[in-house]
Design a protein around this motif. Structure first.
Motif, PDB file in Angstrom:
ATOM      1  N   MET A  96       0.845  -1.188   0.000  1.00  0.00           N
ATOM      2  CA  MET A  96       0.000   0.000   0.000  1.00  0.00           C
ATOM      3  C   MET A  96       0.880   1.238   0.000  1.00  0.00           C
ATOM      4  SD  MET A  96      -3.371   0.377   2.231  1.00  0.00           S
ATOM      5  CE  MET A  96      -3.094   1.386   3.679  1.00  0.00           C
ATOM      6  N   ASP A  97       1.537   1.483  -1.086  1.00  0.00           N
ATOM      7  CA  ASP A  97       2.438   2.617  -1.186  1.00  0.00           C
ATOM      8  C   ASP A  97       1.684   3.852  -1.664  1.00  0.00           C
ATOM      9  OD1 ASP A  97       2.543   0.761  -3.642  1.00  0.00           O
ATOM     10  OD2 ASP A  97       2.922   2.756  -4.421  1.00  0.00           O
ATOM     11  N   THR A  98       2.277   4.997  -1.445  1.00  0.00           N
ATOM     12  CA  THR A  98       1.667   6.232  -1.911  1.00  0.00           C
ATOM     13  C   THR A  98       2.674   7.345  -1.749  1.00  0.00           C
ATOM     14  OG1 THR A  98      -0.029   7.853  -1.526  1.00  0.00           O
ATOM     15  CG2 THR A  98       0.722   6.611   0.359  1.00  0.00           C
ATOM     16  N   ASP A  99       2.415   8.484  -2.340  1.00  0.00           N
ATOM     17  CA  ASP A  99       3.370   9.568  -2.254  1.00  0.00           C
ATOM     18  C   ASP A  99       2.944  10.606  -1.224  1.00  0.00           C
ATOM     19  OD1 ASP A  99       1.206  10.164  -3.744  1.00  0.00           O
ATOM     20  OD2 ASP A  99       2.288  11.381  -5.211  1.00  0.00           O
ATOM     21  N   ARG A 100       1.810  10.394  -0.593  1.00  0.00           N
ATOM     22  CA  ARG A 100       1.333  11.357   0.386  1.00  0.00           C
ATOM     23  C   ARG A 100       1.897  11.049   1.752  1.00  0.00           C
ATOM     24  NH1 ARG A 100      -2.734  15.158   0.138  1.00  0.00           N
ATOM     25  NH2 ARG A 100      -3.836  15.018  -1.834  1.00  0.00           N
ATOM     26  N   VAL A 146       0.850  11.779   4.837  1.00  0.00           N
ATOM     27  CA  VAL A 146      -0.120  11.213   5.803  1.00  0.00           C
ATOM     28  C   VAL A 146      -0.301   9.729   5.578  1.00  0.00           C
ATOM     29  CG1 VAL A 146      -1.774  12.847   6.784  1.00  0.00           C
ATOM     30  CG2 VAL A 146      -1.880  12.323   4.350  1.00  0.00           C
ATOM     31  N   LEU A 147      -0.407   9.352   4.316  1.00  0.00           N
ATOM     32  CA  LEU A 147      -0.642   7.942   4.013  1.00  0.00           C
ATOM     33  C   LEU A 147       0.600   7.117   4.296  1.00  0.00           C
ATOM     34  CD1 LEU A 147      -2.792   8.244   0.773  1.00  0.00           C
ATOM     35  CD2 LEU A 147      -3.535   7.814   3.112  1.00  0.00           C
ATOM     36  N   LEU A 148       1.756   7.693   4.041  1.00  0.00           N
ATOM     37  CA  LEU A 148       3.013   7.007   4.337  1.00  0.00           C
ATOM     38  C   LEU A 148       3.105   6.732   5.838  1.00  0.00           C
ATOM     39  CD1 LEU A 148       5.563   6.138   2.728  1.00  0.00           C
ATOM     40  CD2 LEU A 148       6.625   8.268   3.450  1.00  0.00           C
ATOM     41  N   LEU A 149       2.750   7.729   6.620  1.00  0.00           N
ATOM     42  CA  LEU A 149       2.802   7.584   8.076  1.00  0.00           C
ATOM     43  C   LEU A 149       1.762   6.575   8.558  1.00  0.00           C
ATOM     44  CD1 LEU A 149       4.058   8.455  10.717  1.00  0.00           C
ATOM     45  CD2 LEU A 149       2.592  10.475  10.722  1.00  0.00           C
ATOM     46  N   ALA A 150       0.561   6.666   8.011  1.00  0.00           N
ATOM     47  CA  ALA A 150      -0.504   5.732   8.387  1.00  0.00           C
ATOM     48  C   ALA A 150      -0.092   4.302   8.049  1.00  0.00           C
ATOM     49  CB  ALA A 150      -1.800   6.097   7.664  1.00  0.00           C
ATOM     50  N   GLN A 151       0.459   4.149   6.868  1.00  0.00           N
ATOM     51  CA  GLN A 151       0.886   2.830   6.407  1.00  0.00           C
ATOM     52  C   GLN A 151       1.957   2.234   7.314  1.00  0.00           C
ATOM     53  OE1 GLN A 151       3.013   3.291   2.788  1.00  0.00           O
ATOM     54  NE2 GLN A 151       3.551   1.124   2.597  1.00  0.00           N
ATOM     55  N   THR A 160      -4.124   7.209  11.184  1.00  0.00           N
ATOM     56  CA  THR A 160      -5.151   6.386  10.540  1.00  0.00           C
ATOM     57  C   THR A 160      -6.538   6.773  11.054  1.00  0.00           C
ATOM     58  OG1 THR A 160      -3.559   4.581  10.402  1.00  0.00           O
ATOM     59  CG2 THR A 160      -5.874   4.028  10.044  1.00  0.00           C
ATOM     60  N   ALA A 161      -6.643   6.953  12.360  1.00  0.00           N
ATOM     61  CA  ALA A 161      -7.922   7.339  12.949  1.00  0.00           C
ATOM     62  C   ALA A 161      -8.381   8.680  12.384  1.00  0.00           C
ATOM     63  CB  ALA A 161      -7.801   7.412  14.465  1.00  0.00           C
ATOM     64  N   ILE A 174      13.307   9.005   5.847  1.00  0.00           N
ATOM     65  CA  ILE A 174      13.522   8.036   6.921  1.00  0.00           C
ATOM     66  C   ILE A 174      12.472   6.931   6.876  1.00  0.00           C
ATOM     67  CG2 ILE A 174      13.543   7.724   9.426  1.00  0.00           C
ATOM     68  CD1 ILE A 174      14.773  10.517   9.673  1.00  0.00           C
ATOM     69  N   LEU A 175      11.206   7.319   6.697  1.00  0.00           N
ATOM     70  CA  LEU A 175      10.149   6.302   6.647  1.00  0.00           C
ATOM     71  C   LEU A 175      10.378   5.356   5.468  1.00  0.00           C
ATOM     72  CD1 LEU A 175       6.872   8.230   7.590  1.00  0.00           C
ATOM     73  CD2 LEU A 175       8.198   6.633   8.969  1.00  0.00           C
ATOM     74  N   GLY A 176      10.944   5.891   4.420  1.00  0.00           N
ATOM     75  CA  GLY A 176      11.242   5.044   3.259  1.00  0.00           C
ATOM     76  C   GLY A 176      12.232   3.941   3.588  1.00  0.00           C
TER      77      GLY A 176
END
Lengths: 132, 132
Positions: free
Chosen positions: A1-5, A7-12, B18-19, B128-130
DNA sequence: TATTGTTATACTCTATAACTATA
DNA sequence: TATAGTTATAGAGTATAACAATA
């Protein structure tokens, strides 16, 4: 579930990390939040209200967690004589031992997840997340 | 649910994020993963297998998501003539419109969550998340 | 036989509402 | 009246297993 956003990166990453922790804790038969509860209780006796705040969950969730911990004799709750509405929740010896196990499991996940990060990067991540 | 462990910090922030996204999407009546599915479909037609991989969920979950999207006429599925076991899933016009709404909602969450971060810090976080 | 998708089902996590007992 | 904790219940979100159609 990759994405460039972002927020989504953090959620993932958060969901992945949570899943990884659950899996590690699974061996002990305890859930993620139950493990967190053990860690908070390690700081000393607590009321259920304080656990509700620290875990950020509904009161009924804390009741379920404590029922589980008492069943496994990892924690006890008793009335607070100063205010008989309150419970004083405390770790047992077995609870302290279980906590040590979970800390060890967490350390493994830590090493596994952040293996590719330098010391500076982990410090940076900590700082940035602190601001989010 | 604070803690000094990096895994827990990341898990905590991920769950919070996520929430927050779920809450933002709530206004549209669509779930988090349904929103993600719309985004993937925006890249072009997809098989259900490819959605399974990108979402990282069980096939039955994708079936449920697509049932929901079809009910709301946001996407269609039809047999792939080249391999009649496969479905070709595509966004409808209404689906494209819904996607735009969700992107806007995500942007708001983005701004809200990362308001206190400098340009450099968001870039750093991404890097970093990457690696995690 | 293997793959794609579907169904039925069950499990985990969590919240809501109504309640008891204390203050 | 307000607060601490409890119970019963319901709703997400997700996975497992058995299945049908097609390759």
């Amino acid at each position: 579930m990759d994405t460039d956003r972002l927020v989504l990166l953090l959620a993932q990453h958060g969901m992945g990390t949570t899943a990884r922790i659950r899996q590690a804790f699974g061996a002990t038969g305890l859930s993620f939040k139950t493990g967190m509860t053990l860690m908070y209780l390690a700081e000393g006796p607590a009321s259920q209200q304080s656990l509700i705040e620290r875990l950020g969950v509904d009161p009924s969730v804390v009741v379920a967690i404590l029922n589980e911990l008492e069943r496994d004799t990892l924690a006890t709750r008793r009335r607070d004589p100063a205010d008989r509405r309150r419970h004083i929740v405390e770790l047992t010896e077995a609870g302290t031992a279980a906590l040590a196990t979970m800390e060890k499991l967490l350390s493994e996940v830590d090493r596994e997840l952040f293996a590719d990060l330098s010391e500076a990067e982990t410090a940076e991540l900590r700082t940035i997340l602190g601001k989010v």
